[in-house]
Design a protein around this motif. Structure first.
Motif, mmCIF file in Angstrom:
data_model
loop_
_atom_site.group_PDB
_atom_site.id
_atom_site.type_symbol
_atom_site.label_atom_id
_atom_site.label_comp_id
_atom_site.label_asym_id
_atom_site.label_seq_id
_atom_site.Cartn_x
_atom_site.Cartn_y
_atom_site.Cartn_z
ATOM 1 N N GLU A 76 -12.187 8.739 4.519
ATOM 2 C CA GLU A 76 -12.660 10.066 4.948
ATOM 3 C C GLU A 76 -11.661 10.804 5.833
ATOM 4 N N ARG A 77 -10.723 10.077 6.401
ATOM 5 C CA ARG A 77 -9.706 10.737 7.228
ATOM 6 C C ARG A 77 -8.411 9.942 7.093
ATOM 7 N N GLY B 111 -14.854 6.515 -1.722
ATOM 8 C CA GLY B 111 -14.900 5.928 -3.063
ATOM 9 C C GLY B 111 -13.738 4.986 -3.274
ATOM 10 N N ALA B 112 -13.946 3.985 -4.116
ATOM 11 C CA ALA B 112 -12.868 3.037 -4.438
ATOM 12 C C ALA B 112 -12.959 2.697 -5.917
ATOM 13 N N THR B 113 -11.850 2.794 -6.624
ATOM 14 C CA THR B 113 -11.841 2.435 -8.049
ATOM 15 C C THR B 113 -10.561 1.686 -8.383
ATOM 16 N N LEU B 114 -10.683 0.890 -9.407
ATOM 17 C CA LEU B 114 -9.533 0.204 -9.966
ATOM 18 C C LEU B 114 -8.859 1.217 -10.880
ATOM 19 N N LEU B 115 -7.585 1.512 -10.669
ATOM 20 C CA LEU B 115 -6.936 2.504 -11.541
ATOM 21 C C LEU B 115 -7.007 2.021 -12.982
ATOM 22 N N GLY B 116 -7.389 2.915 -13.860
ATOM 23 C CA GLY B 116 -7.492 2.548 -15.271
ATOM 24 C C GLY B 116 -8.902 2.137 -15.653
ATOM 25 N N ALA B 117 -9.782 1.911 -14.680
ATOM 26 C CA ALA B 117 -11.182 1.575 -14.989
ATOM 27 C C ALA B 117 -12.058 2.619 -14.300
ATOM 28 N N ASN B 118 -13.202 2.922 -14.890
ATOM 29 C CA ASN B 118 -14.017 3.980 -14.306
ATOM 30 C C ASN B 118 -15.052 3.489 -13.308
ATOM 31 N N GLU B 119 -15.323 2.197 -13.382
ATOM 32 C CA GLU B 119 -16.359 1.618 -12.511
ATOM 33 C C GLU B 119 -15.995 1.740 -11.041
ATOM 34 N N VAL C 79 -3.999 -1.961 -9.340
ATOM 35 C CA VAL C 79 -3.947 -1.020 -8.214
ATOM 36 C C VAL C 79 -5.348 -0.477 -7.980
ATOM 37 N N ILE C 80 -5.726 -0.434 -6.725
ATOM 38 C CA ILE C 80 -7.035 0.123 -6.376
ATOM 39 C C ILE C 80 -6.819 1.387 -5.549
ATOM 40 N N ALA C 81 -7.493 2.448 -5.933
ATOM 41 C CA ALA C 81 -7.419 3.692 -5.158
ATOM 42 C C ALA C 81 -8.629 3.736 -4.245
ATOM 43 N N VAL C 82 -8.377 3.895 -2.959
ATOM 44 C CA VAL C 82 -9.466 3.971 -1.980
ATOM 45 C C VAL C 82 -9.356 5.302 -1.259
ATOM 46 N N GLU C 83 -10.406 6.101 -1.407
ATOM 47 C CA GLU C 83 -10.373 7.387 -0.704
ATOM 48 C C GLU C 83 -11.085 7.213 0.632
ATOM 49 N N CYS D 136 0.840 -1.194 0.000
ATOM 50 C CA CYS D 136 0.000 0.000 0.000
ATOM 51 C C CYS D 136 0.878 1.248 0.000
ATOM 52 N N THR D 137 0.492 2.222 -0.808
ATOM 53 C CA THR D 137 1.124 3.542 -0.750
ATOM 54 C C THR D 137 -0.005 4.542 -0.479
ATOM 55 N N GLN D 138 0.367 5.772 -0.193
ATOM 56 C CA GLN D 138 -0.664 6.720 0.220
ATOM 57 C C GLN D 138 -0.328 8.117 -0.272
ATOM 58 N N ARG D 139 -1.376 8.832 -0.672
ATOM 59 C CA ARG D 139 -1.210 10.265 -0.942
ATOM 60 C C ARG D 139 -2.456 10.961 -0.417
ATOM 61 N N GLY D 140 -2.278 11.929 0.468
ATOM 62 C CA GLY D 140 -3.431 12.557 1.105
ATOM 63 C C GLY D 140 -4.265 11.483 1.776
ATOM 64 N N ASN D 141 -5.560 11.499 1.506
ATOM 65 C CA ASN D 141 -6.430 10.493 2.112
ATOM 66 C C ASN D 141 -6.708 9.328 1.167
ATOM 67 N N THR D 142 -5.922 9.227 0.116
ATOM 68 C CA THR D 142 -6.124 8.110 -0.808
ATOM 69 C C THR D 142 -5.086 7.023 -0.548
#
Ligand code: FHN
Length: 592
Positions: free
Chosen positions: A428-429, A388-396, A422-426, A357-363
């Protein structure tokens, strides 16, 4: 220069001792302004290129396996004979812009090239020694000048590797130098060649991102400081790596090819070979795949470091085609997933069984090494709300739910066709860092030596080579003090399930047939140790590191009856097993 007591031993062994390699940490770190670009850049190109590239690991009809830039020492080539190869060094295929384009396509943010390696040959215009590419070869061009221009045009930073202690061309630089005279005067070499050349590098090519020193060996603190002072004076923004020696420098270069198994503090890098050599070797086609490169990059970045991957152009200046192709393939992944790498900070989460896992801000960026067959990716212990959670490269967007064990992301059954999803998960904190450990039933769970709690035993690291200079590293638990000693791992099981247990260890003959116990809750597995033999090593390395090799044995099946916290404890049942070296314990979920 201080003579080290083990210098003779080092010379007998081609100069290879851990001290010579100079991978000690540093006491100081770059101030944040100087190191800021480095912290964000994450991925770099290392280039080993010199006269040795034209030899390509061959001398007098014999092939030398291992790192090609050491051929002068490996083949016992007298300095004068080696120097004569300059007369035919004519890398007409060199194209600085093409190298820079490759670095850009690869997603690399800076380049570090060998200005002078241990052979003492300067790959740049220098008034400090005639042994240089402009004066001693038919090529007559200064590739560093061309590279500096190409990097500037492309907006890439450029740094220079400089071998400050070893210089096999100079009689005054005695380390590993069979031509050096007994009255070698290192001070004369340092002030007559090394320091003037560092000055040239810092005044001829514009801004220099960093000077990359190497193999400090017996250099004194005063000598290291003299190098540092020159750099600070001429280019205060230029970074210095830890191999300047004596615990100084702006950032730490770990051991060659060393990828730490857990978070590592401060500013640091891992340097890596694409195959098993830095300088070009005809015989070495052992390229790491694009997926492997990406995995290594991700692991380093998620532990807080930078990854600098080497290319070894040949004697004509051409990057081996397979190497370039694979690096570009990895670059296409970076083009689509760069936000999960550049300018990120390390994972706040403890060891994740399925990836990193890597992190930037709250993502949070979840790098999924093991795609879960049941489509449920667990973020154990994470209770934060998800925006929100998305697969990078896919919009779903992905569906996420939380239960007592943490967050669960619902993934498509089939992984996307990318090198590493890679999945981006935002969230809330921002999440507080945790060192919690979890075992999940939908992936393979590895407990590492570095994560063990040791009683009457200790954690240590082991480094060895298989050919020459192609370092491998392992962390292990060893020095067991008899039956009272133990290594333990505490983890939470998120759900019940059965697991096969594999134990990876080295067993020197002395520990052969000792018996061991592995307990988990109320269950105990006992097993005898089997001698594991030795690492295959070339004869020339063996006397220095006759190391017991690691092997993996399956020792039994455990039932974890319910979710909850468990402790797995390994201990010897007799006093004969002290020399055992435990590397990992793996819990493989059963299908049922
Ligand atoms: O001896 C050198 C080797 O040739 C190579 O340059 C590597 C790169 O990190 N550094 C030294 C060994 O650590």
């Amino acid at each position: 220069m201080q003579q080290k007591s083990d210098e003779q031993a080092a010379a007998d062994n081609g100069g290879i001792t851990p001290e010579m390699w100079g991978t000690d940490g540093i006491a100081e770190q770059a101030d944040s302004a100087r190191g800021d670009w480095f912290r964000k850049a994450k991925y770099a190109m290392f280039i080993h290129w010199g006269l040795y590239s034209a030899l390509g690991g061959r001398w007098n009809g014999r092939t030398y396996y291992g790192i090609g830039e050491w051929i002068q020492r490996r083949a016992g080539i007298p300095a004068a004979d080696y120097a004569r190869t300059a007369a035919t060094f004519n890398p007409t295929g060199f194209d600085a812009r093409a190298w820079v384009k490759l670095a850009q396509d690869a997603g690399m943010r800076y380049i570090v090239i060998t200005a002078k390696h241990h052979d003492g040959f300067a790959m740049f215009r220098t008034a400090s020694s005639p042994f240089n590419i402009v004066d001693a070869t038919p090529f007559r061009r200064d590739p560093l000048a061309e590279l500096a221009i190409a990097c500037r045009e492309a907006g890439l930073r450029l740094g220079f590797y400089y071998s400050q202690t070893q210089d096999w061309h100079e009689l005054d630089a005695p380390v590993n130098n069979s031509d050096a005279t007994p009255d070698a005067d290192f001070h004369r070499y340092l002030h007559g060649k090394a320091l003037p050349q560092i000055e040239e590098l810092l005044t001829q090519y514009g801004d220099v991102a960093l000077i990359w020193f190497d193999t400090p060996g017996p250099i004194t603190r005063e000598e290291s400081l003299a190098l540092m002072k020159t750099i600070r004076h001429l280019q205060p923004g230029c970074l210095i790596n830890s191999r300047i020696g004596n615990g100084i420098g702006d950032y730490e270069s770990l051991g060659d090819q060393e990828i730490p198994s857990r978070m590592h503090d401060g500013l640091w890098e891992t340097v890596d070979t694409h195959n098993d050599t830095w300088g070009f070797v005809h015989a070495d086609q052992n390229w790491k795949s694009a997926r492997e490169l990406i995995e290594r990059l991700v692991v380093v970045v998620s532990r807080g470091g930078n990854y600098m991957l080497n290319i070894g152009p040949d004697g004509l200046g051409r990057v081996p085609a397979l190497s370039a192709r694979i690096i570009r393939e990895a670059g296409r992944w970076l083009a689509a997933h760069g936000e999960a790498i550049y300018d990120t900070i390390p994972s706040p989460l403890g060891a994740l069984p399925w990836g990193e896992c890597t992190q930037r801000g709250n993502t949070l960026y979840l790098h999924v090494f093991q795609w879960p067959a049941d489509g449920q990716l667990r973020l154990p212990g994470v209770q934060a709300g998800v925006l929100g959670a998305t697969l990078l490269g896919a919009n779903e967007p992905l569906t996420v739910h939380s239960d007592a064990g943490g967050l669960v992301l619902h993934l498509p059954a089939v992984p996307p066709s990318t090198l590493l999803p890679v999945i981006a998960v935002e969230v809330e904190r921002s999440l507080p860092p945790t060192t919690e450990r979890y075992v999940l039933h939908n992936c393979v769970n590895v407990l590492t030596a570095s994560a063990a709690r040791c009683r009457g035993c200790s954690q240590d690291k082991l480094s060895w080579m298989e050919k020459f200079g192609d370092w491998k590293h392992a962390e292990y638990v060893g020095q067991w003090q008899g039956t009272g000693s133990s290594a333990a791992w505490t983890f939470s099981a998120v759900e019940p399930g059965m697991y096969y247990i594999d134990v990876e260890y080295a067993c020197p003959t002395a520990a052969d047939d000792s018996t061991w116990s592995l307990t988990l809750g109320d269950s105990e597995l006992t097993f005898p140790l089997l001698a594991t033999g030795h690492f295959p090593q070339r004869r020339e390395n063996q006397h220095a590191w006759p190391l017991a090799r690691f092997r993996t044995y399956r020792i039994g099946l455990y039932d974890i009856p319910a979710a909850g916290q468990y402790t797995l404890t390994l201990r010897p049942l007799d006093n004969d097993g002290g020399a055992m070296q435990l590397v990992t314990i793996t819990l493989y979920p059963t299908a049922g």
